[in-house]
Design a protein around this motif. Structure first.
Motif: not given
Length: 590
Positions: A519-525
């Motif tokens: 899961i790539d969480l970089s968009a919510w960082l």
């Protein structure tokens, strides 16, 4: 018949006040009181959920009508600001430009606060200055234009509906005195200003002590009963006092008016110099009674503000000073300091003293300055009396600050424990940011090595509002910041996906990992959290919190995270310093 009317008056007042308190307690706890203090806290960057919601708006409007109609010693002007800010917040939800951007939303809320003052007093310019001076922490130039636009539209709507008077004018208390003030009257004006500052400081202390009693005694368990008893006491007392029996707006209009133009039959005795001493004593007694009623009423479970009660108290005291000056002139004649009155039929105009007294007491309570002078000019329409009002407000400010620099709203904010940095206070500390920041329990997340299960465990064990994201625990270079609510929402969506399990890896960096389910969480960082060096002076950090409405600052050394400076840390440091309990560390200690 008179006793029956008396009992009916008291019963109706108690019923209205009790019902207003009950609906607030049952359906919208944040609808109580003025709400202006909480609005200031929200504008400083703190989030109070449901305080600006639609349900709070509805209950506030209904409760305010009932509470003010019951005759309690409260006003509707402060709550009007809360109501207008609620309207703006509800409207923000319809536009993603404002709903997703806290900075733009606060600009809109500050414009709504200006419109609230324009509606409450019919003072659009005063509303803009009020938003600039009292509500907003950060006020860009574009926000002033938007505040002016909102205030003008609100004032035009108010004038079109015309609820204030039948004249078609926007002025609440239009004054047309036939005699200008004399230079020797500047001394009494200064005296009234000093009295206003002293009375305001005493009111603040009394209100604060009453608020502490509500928090620590049995009163906190019976808030509705307290309101009913306050209404009963107010009705029993005010019905017997002619000046306090009717509307406070009518009282202000009579106190501001000139005797020869007074159309208030009940208040005709204000101009009767034959019973001068009795009238003087009655004015002072009315001011004392209203002050005591305001102390026990403001801040209880019923919606209501303090603007109008403070104006009435000041107007009563100011009229008493003006009336005493008039009696003194009649007694000694046009000699001494009254020598400039030789050519005038009526030299002293007590209404001017009432206006100065009203501004002085309200300034002593709220510590407003520039916006208060403009509001008084707009509600009276008397441009030539701006200088006496300015003198009274300045003296009130100086005297009030001698007994404590906090306004009634700031004192109640501190009592309720809200994280608020007063932008009117100046602090001079020798400490650095690293001397005050939180060292212990530094909770961070790394860009790699996380799973859905580990993140959920971290969220369940932590009470923080967010987590700094670093490259690794050994070399914690700051990558970004993720809010707790955002991460919880993402984890909930992940659990709804059947292809995601507890062991699914999560990354905060967008790196291609072919063949690996993740899961790539970089968009919510938040990839650009505001950071400061450990050597940053504490004074500069405080200014950053004020100007940007921040809740935290990341403290780094060479790009590596060493701590978090929170607004709570600064407030605790200021409070300890204020109480004289702060122990200075040696210079150079990290």
């Amino acid at each position: 018949v008179q006793l029956r009317s008396y009992c009916a008056y008291v019963a109706i007042a108690m019923l209205q006040a009790g019902y207003a308190a009950w609906i607030c307690k049952t359906f919208a706890p944040y609808a109580v009181g003025s709400g202006l203090g909480e609005v200031k806290v929200i504008m400083s960057g703190f989030v109070i959920k449901r305080f600006l919601g639609g349900w709070t708006l509805l209950i506030k409007c209904l409760g305010l009508v009932l509470a003010v109609g019951s005759g309690l010693s409260i006003g509707k002007e402060g709550p009007f600001i809360h109501v207008c800010v609620c309207v703006a917040n509800v409207a923000c939800r319809l536009f993603s430009k404002y709903s997703t951007n806290e900075g733009k939303k606060r600009e809109l809320l500050s414009s709504a606060a200006a419109a609230g003052v324009a509606v409450a007093f019919g003072a659009p310019i005063g509303g803009v200055l009020f938003s600039l001076e009292e509500v907003s922490i950060y006020y860009p130039a574009k926000a002033m234009w938007r505040s002016l636009f909102c205030s003008v539209v609100a004032a035009m709507t108010l004038q079109r509906l015309n609820p204030l008077s039948g004249t078609g004018k926007l002025v609440l208390f239009e004054v047309t005195y036939h005699h200008k003030w004399k230079l020797f009257e500047m001394g009494p004006f200064l005296l009234i200003g000093a009295m206003g500052g002293l009375v305001g400081a005493l009111l603040n202390r009394g209100i604060l002590r009453m608020a502490k009693l509500r928090k620590t005694t049995f009163l906190r368990r019976f808030p509705v009963t307290e309101v009913v008893l306050c209404s009963c006491l107010t009705s029993l007392v005010c019905y017997t006092v002619v000046y306090l029996r009717g509307s406070y707006m009518r009282l202000l209009s009579a106190l501001f008016s000139e005797c020869k133009n007074s159309s208030q039959d009940i208040f005709q005795e204000l101009c009767n110099s034959e019973n001068g001493r009795d009238i003087l004593a009655f004015l002072i007694l009315s001011a004392v009674i209203l002050s005591l009623l305001t102390v026990v009423t403001f801040g209880n479970q019923a919606p209501g503000g303090i603007f109008v009660p403070a104006l009435c108290i000041g107007a009563l005291l100011g009229r008493a000073v003006g009336f005493s000056m008039q009696l003194l002139e009649n007694e000694i004649g046009d000699v001494g300091m009254f020598k400039p009155c030789v050519s005038a039929e009526h030299c002293i105009t007590p209404g001017i003293y009432a206006i100065v007294g009203a501004a002085a007491v309200l300034g002593g309570v709220t510590r407003m300055t520039v916006c208060l002078v403009v509001i008084m000019f707009e509600v009276t329409g008397g441009l030539e009396y701006v200088l006496p009002v300015m003198v009274g407000v300045m003296m009130s400010k100086w005297v009030g600050d001698a007994f404590g620099r906090d306004s009634v709203y700031t004192a109640l904010i501190r009592l309720k424990g809200y994280p608020y940095l007063d932008n009117k206070r100046e602090h001079h500390f020798k400490e650095r940011a690293s001397d005050v920041m939180s060292y212990r329990d530094l909770q961070v997340l790394t860009t790699a090595g996380n799973t859905v299960e580990s993140l959920e465990a971290k969220l369940s064990q932590s009470t923080y509002q967010g987590f700094p994201v670093v490259t690794s625990l050994e070399e914690p270079l700051v990558v970004g910041y993720v809010a707790t609510t955002t991460l919880q929402r993402v984890m909930q969506k992940c659990r709804e996906n059947p292809r995601v399990g507890g062991s699914t890896r999560c990354y905060f960096s967008a790196v291609d990992r072919a063949g690996d389910r993740y899961i790539d969480l970089s968009a919510w960082l938040d990839k650009s959290p505001i950071q400061i060096r450990e050597t940053t002076p504490l004074d500069k950090a405080i200014e950053m919190f004020r100007a940007l409405g921040l809740r935290y600052l990341l403290v780094t050394r060479g790009g590596q995270l060493i701590g978090i400076l929170k607004k709570k840390d600064i407030l605790e440091h200021i409070e300890a310093y204020r109480k004289g309990m702060h122990r200075r560390d040696d210079e150079g200690l990290i």
